[in-house]
Scaffold this motif. Structure first.
Motif, PDB file in Angstrom:
ATOM      1  N   GLY A 134       7.411  20.202 -33.475  1.00  0.00           N
ATOM      2  CA  GLY A 134       7.524  21.433 -34.249  1.00  0.00           C
ATOM      3  C   GLY A 134       8.705  22.238 -33.759  1.00  0.00           C
ATOM      4  N   ILE A 135       9.457  22.798 -34.707  1.00  0.00           N
ATOM      5  CA  ILE A 135      10.573  23.663 -34.325  1.00  0.00           C
ATOM      6  C   ILE A 135      10.381  25.053 -34.914  1.00  0.00           C
ATOM      7  N   THR A 136      10.932  26.031 -34.237  1.00  0.00           N
ATOM      8  CA  THR A 136      10.876  27.418 -34.664  1.00  0.00           C
ATOM      9  C   THR A 136      11.982  28.179 -33.941  1.00  0.00           C
ATOM     10  N   LEU A 137      12.337  29.320 -34.461  1.00  0.00           N
ATOM     11  CA  LEU A 137      13.284  30.196 -33.761  1.00  0.00           C
ATOM     12  C   LEU A 137      12.581  31.080 -32.733  1.00  0.00           C
ATOM     13  N   SER A 138      11.253  31.085 -32.758  1.00  0.00           N
ATOM     14  CA  SER A 138      10.479  32.007 -31.931  1.00  0.00           C
ATOM     15  C   SER A 138       9.971  31.360 -30.646  1.00  0.00           C
ATOM     16  N   PRO A 139      10.459  31.820 -29.490  1.00  0.00           N
ATOM     17  CA  PRO A 139       9.900  31.332 -28.226  1.00  0.00           C
ATOM     18  C   PRO A 139       8.396  31.608 -28.108  1.00  0.00           C
ATOM     19  N   ASN A 140       7.924  32.703 -28.698  1.00  0.00           N
ATOM     20  CA  ASN A 140       6.499  33.008 -28.652  1.00  0.00           C
ATOM     21  C   ASN A 140       5.687  31.988 -29.440  1.00  0.00           C
ATOM     22  N   GLN A 141       6.206  31.525 -30.575  1.00  0.00           N
ATOM     23  CA  GLN A 141       5.504  30.494 -31.336  1.00  0.00           C
ATOM     24  C   GLN A 141       5.488  29.175 -30.559  1.00  0.00           C
ATOM     25  N   VAL A 142       6.572  28.848 -29.891  1.00  0.00           N
ATOM     26  CA  VAL A 142       6.607  27.639 -29.063  1.00  0.00           C
ATOM     27  C   VAL A 142       5.554  27.740 -27.965  1.00  0.00           C
ATOM     28  N   VAL A 174       8.883  14.770 -42.639  1.00  0.00           N
ATOM     29  CA  VAL A 174       9.404  16.110 -42.388  1.00  0.00           C
ATOM     30  C   VAL A 174       8.536  17.063 -43.199  1.00  0.00           C
ATOM     31  N   TRP A 175       7.925  18.002 -42.500  1.00  0.00           N
ATOM     32  CA  TRP A 175       7.031  18.970 -43.127  1.00  0.00           C
ATOM     33  C   TRP A 175       7.611  20.358 -42.869  1.00  0.00           C
ATOM     34  N   GLU A 203      19.822  19.475 -44.063  1.00  0.00           N
ATOM     35  CA  GLU A 203      19.490  19.185 -42.670  1.00  0.00           C
ATOM     36  C   GLU A 203      18.156  18.444 -42.575  1.00  0.00           C
ATOM     37  N   MET A 204      17.186  18.834 -43.378  1.00  0.00           N
ATOM     38  CA  MET A 204      15.906  18.121 -43.355  1.00  0.00           C
ATOM     39  C   MET A 204      16.048  16.702 -43.897  1.00  0.00           C
ATOM     40  N   MET A 205      16.846  16.535 -44.935  1.00  0.00           N
ATOM     41  CA  MET A 205      17.064  15.198 -45.481  1.00  0.00           C
ATOM     42  C   MET A 205      17.834  14.326 -44.484  1.00  0.00           C
ATOM     43  N   ARG A 206      18.689  14.933 -43.693  1.00  0.00           N
ATOM     44  CA  ARG A 206      19.468  14.195 -42.689  1.00  0.00           C
ATOM     45  C   ARG A 206      18.561  13.592 -41.618  1.00  0.00           C
ATOM     46  N   VAL A 207      17.554  14.346 -41.170  1.00  0.00           N
ATOM     47  CA  VAL A 207      16.700  13.861 -40.085  1.00  0.00           C
ATOM     48  C   VAL A 207      15.527  13.007 -40.586  1.00  0.00           C
ATOM     49  N   LEU A 208      15.315  12.977 -41.895  1.00  0.00           N
ATOM     50  CA  LEU A 208      14.250  12.167 -42.484  1.00  0.00           C
ATOM     51  C   LEU A 208      14.714  10.719 -42.613  1.00  0.00           C
ATOM     52  N   LYS A 255       8.573  10.573 -45.842  1.00  0.00           N
ATOM     53  CA  LYS A 255       7.904  11.564 -46.696  1.00  0.00           C
ATOM     54  C   LYS A 255       8.389  12.960 -46.341  1.00  0.00           C
ATOM     55  N   PHE A 256       8.615  13.750 -47.392  1.00  0.00           N
ATOM     56  CA  PHE A 256       9.026  15.142 -47.235  1.00  0.00           C
ATOM     57  C   PHE A 256       7.985  16.021 -47.912  1.00  0.00           C
ATOM     58  N   VAL A 257       7.482  17.012 -47.177  1.00  0.00           N
ATOM     59  CA  VAL A 257       6.495  17.951 -47.701  1.00  0.00           C
ATOM     60  C   VAL A 257       7.009  19.349 -47.418  1.00  0.00           C
TER      61      VAL A 257
END
Length: 131
Positions: A12-20, A55-56, A73-78, A83-85
């Motif tokens: 999982g990725i996020t910009l938020s250190p708190n979410q991590v 990629v979700w 970017e999502m299509m690049r890493v898929l 499957k893309f959701v």
């Protein structure tokens, strides 16, 4: 992560250190050693091409200032055949029936109230994915 094969990795990725931090805590509480979370910009991911079988994207597209870069970017890493959701806020397609004053007012309220840059339609997302 708990519904997948234990050999499957979930990232999982996020910009938020708190979410991590919170995601990591919850995964540890549940014994999910195959789930990891990291701070990363979805518009400039550090992953190599064709990294993921799935990629979700969950409630992030509405926050992206560049929808095309986001999708690309999502299509690049898929991986090919992967499957893309995506779950995101969208506007209706306004190409055939343009927005009226009320529509524009309502969208402006959403942009200002929740500081979203802008929305696009499901059709516009599909066109970006198919490009």
């Amino acid at each position: 992560a708990d519904k997948l094969d234990p050999k499957a990795d979930v990232t999982g990725i996020t910009l938020s250190p708190n979410q991590v931090k919170r995601g990591t805590e919850l995964a540890e509480e549940r014994g999910l050693s195959n789930a990891k979370f990291t701070v990363m910009n979805a518009l400039e991911m550090d992953f190599p091409d064709n990294s993921f079988d799935i990629v979700w994207a969950c409630e992030s597209g509405e926050h992206m200032p560049d929808k095309e870069a986001y999708i690309n970017e999502m299509m690049r890493v898929l991986k090919p055949g992967g499957k893309f959701v995506m779950a995101t806020w969208c506007q209706r397609d306004d190409r055939e029936v343009p927005f009226d004053k009320k529509d524009k007012r309502d969208l402006r309220f959403l942009y200002e109230e929740w500081t979203h840059p802008y929305f696009i339609s499901i059709e516009a997302y599909a066109e970006l994915i198919d490009a």
